[in-house]
Design an enzyme around this catalytic site. Sequence first.
Site, PDB file in Angstrom:
ATOM      1  CB  SER A   1      -0.831  -0.411   3.738  1.00 18.01           C
ATOM      2  OG  SER A   1      -1.597   0.755   3.771  1.00 18.01           O
TER       3      SER A   1
ATOM      4  CG  HIS B   1      -6.000  -1.852   3.415  1.00 15.64           C
ATOM      5  ND1 HIS B   1      -5.431  -1.301   2.291  1.00 15.64           N
ATOM      6  CD2 HIS B   1      -5.105  -1.629   4.413  1.00 15.64           C
ATOM      7  CE1 HIS B   1      -4.261  -0.765   2.593  1.00 15.64           C
ATOM      8  NE2 HIS B   1      -4.036  -0.957   3.875  1.00 15.64           N
TER       9      HIS B   1
ATOM     10  CG  ASP C   1      -7.353  -1.223  -0.540  1.00  8.17           C
ATOM     11  OD1 ASP C   1      -7.713  -0.427   0.343  1.00  8.17           O
ATOM     12  OD2 ASP C   1      -6.292  -1.855  -0.480  1.00  8.17           O
TER      13      ASP C   1
END
Length: 529
Positions: free
Chosen positions: A217, A466, A438
Site C-alpha cells: 500500500s 488489497h 483494488d
Amino acid sequence: MKRVVGVVAGIVVLVTGLVSTDGTAVAVQSWKAPAPPVWGACPRAAEKAVSANVECATLSVPLDYREPMGQSIKLALNRVRAKVPRDANHLGTLLVNPGGPGAAGRDLTEFVSTQLPDGLGERYDVVGFDPRGVGGSEPSLHCVDPDVYYKAPRPDAVPRGPQDERALLARAQEYADNCGNFWAWLLPHLTTENSARDMESIRAALGEEKISYLGYSYGTYLGAVYATLFPSRVKRLVMDSTVDPTAVWYRSNLRQDQAFERRHRDFLAWTARHNSVYKLGATASQTRFAYYAMRNRLRNHPADGIVGPSELDDTFTIAGYSSRVWPEFAQAWSSYVREGDVHGLRAIYEKHGKQDTEDENGYAVYLGVQCSDAQWPRRWERWRTDMTRLHPRAPFLTWPNAWFNAPCAFWPVHGRQSVDVKGSSKLPPILIIQSRGDAATPYRGAMSMLKLFPSARMVLDRGGNHGVSLVGNKCVDRWLGAYLKDGSLPRQSVSCAAMPEPQPAARMAGRQSLPLPGLLGILGVVPGV
C-alpha cells in the site's frame, strides 16, 4: 566527493549531495557506519502477544537530515532472524512496511517471516520498524483524546446542508490546530522522504551493503522514494498494492473514491447473488437501495445507540479492502434489516470500525505525512466543488474520504513539491504485485509505477483485494518466492487467477465478530491509502 564534517555519537557524518524536493537545493547529510542496534527481548504489550522469535531494538536518527548533529528521534525496530548462518544460503535483510502512512511496521515482521514461501523466512533476517511518529517510536504522535474525538455516533459524513458542512469543517480544523499546537517542532520533518532516509539509516546500522524491501500500500510509495534516493542500496524491491506516485495525494484520493465505489458495488452484487441467504434483494440495484435505506435510518436511529452512518461507513470500508469479510458483513446487515437485530452491526463495528488510541496515532501520522508530502488545495471551495461533482457517481466514500483528509486544508505545515520518483540504471529488477480491482490503491497507479521503473515487472491478480501476496494465492506467491530467492522475474508482466469468491457462512453462534483475515489485520487499512 565526500567530506567528513563531524561525528555524532560515534557516527561519521558526511555531506552526500543536494536535493530540492521542496524547491530549494539544500545539502543533505547522511550517516556512515552507525553503531549496530542492540537487540534484546521485546517489551510486553498488554494487548499483543510477544513471540520469543522476535527481537527488538531502537535506533536514533536525525530529526532533520540537513542537521544530523542536531535533535534526534528514536525508531522502534524488531527482527526475526534467519535460521541459516550468514553464508551462501543467507539472503540478507528484508525490511518490511505495511503502509498507512501511520501503520506500525513491527506488526508485520513475524507474519512475513512465517508466511514467506519456499522456506525463505529461514534465509532472510526480516526487520520491521515503526516509522517516525508511529507506535513504539519516540515521540509517538497524538493530537486528540480518541475517546472524545471518536465518540459514537459521530456526525454524518455526508452533509445535508451548510450547517452540517460547517460543523464537519470545524472538526477538521480543530484536529489540524491541535496537531500544530502540540507538535510544531516535529511536523515539518514528518515526510515520506525523511522516512526513506530513516530506512537508509537502518540499512547502515545493520551493516548491510544492500537491503531488500517488501512494502504494501503506502509502503510501495515509501519503497519507490527510497529507490529514487538510494538506488545503489537496493537488492530486491517488492511493491504490493501500488500507490500512483504521480498523483500524491489529493488526486489519488479522488481516484480512490471511484475505485471504492466499484468495489462496494461488487459487494452489493455478491450479496444479491446470495439473496437466498441474506434476503436483501435479488439484484445489485435492490441491494444498493437496501444499503442506503439502512444508512439513512441509522442517521436518526443509530444501532444500539452507537452505530450511525459514519460508523457504518468506517466499518463497511473494510469490505472494500477484502472480500473475505463479505459473508460476515452481509449477515450483520441482513439481521439488522430483516430482524431488527442490532447486535451484528455493533459487533462488526467494534471489531473493524471502532477507533482507539492506536488508530488515532496512525491517523495523526497519516495526516502529518500526507499533508506535508505534497501540495493540497488550501481553499475549501475547491474541495466542496470536487466532492459535490463526484458524490452522485461515487456516494460510498466521496464525502467520508474528504473529511478524513480535510485537516490538510488547514495543516500548519504547507505541502511541498513531492519527490520526483523515477527509476535508475543502478536499480536491480523490481517486482510489482497488484490486484486488478483494488480499491485502496487502484490499478491505474500500479501502471504509473511500472512505467517509472523500466526494470520492473508486474504480477497481476485478477481479483479485487488489497494486499495480494502471502494470503493464499499460490500463483502470486510463487513469483514472489522466485524473486526474493534469486531476483527472477517474468520476461513480461503476467497475471494470476483471483482467489475464489467467498461463500456465505453459516450464521455464527452469538454472532461473534471474526478478526481481520491474515495480512489485512496488519495493513494500514485507512481510507487514505
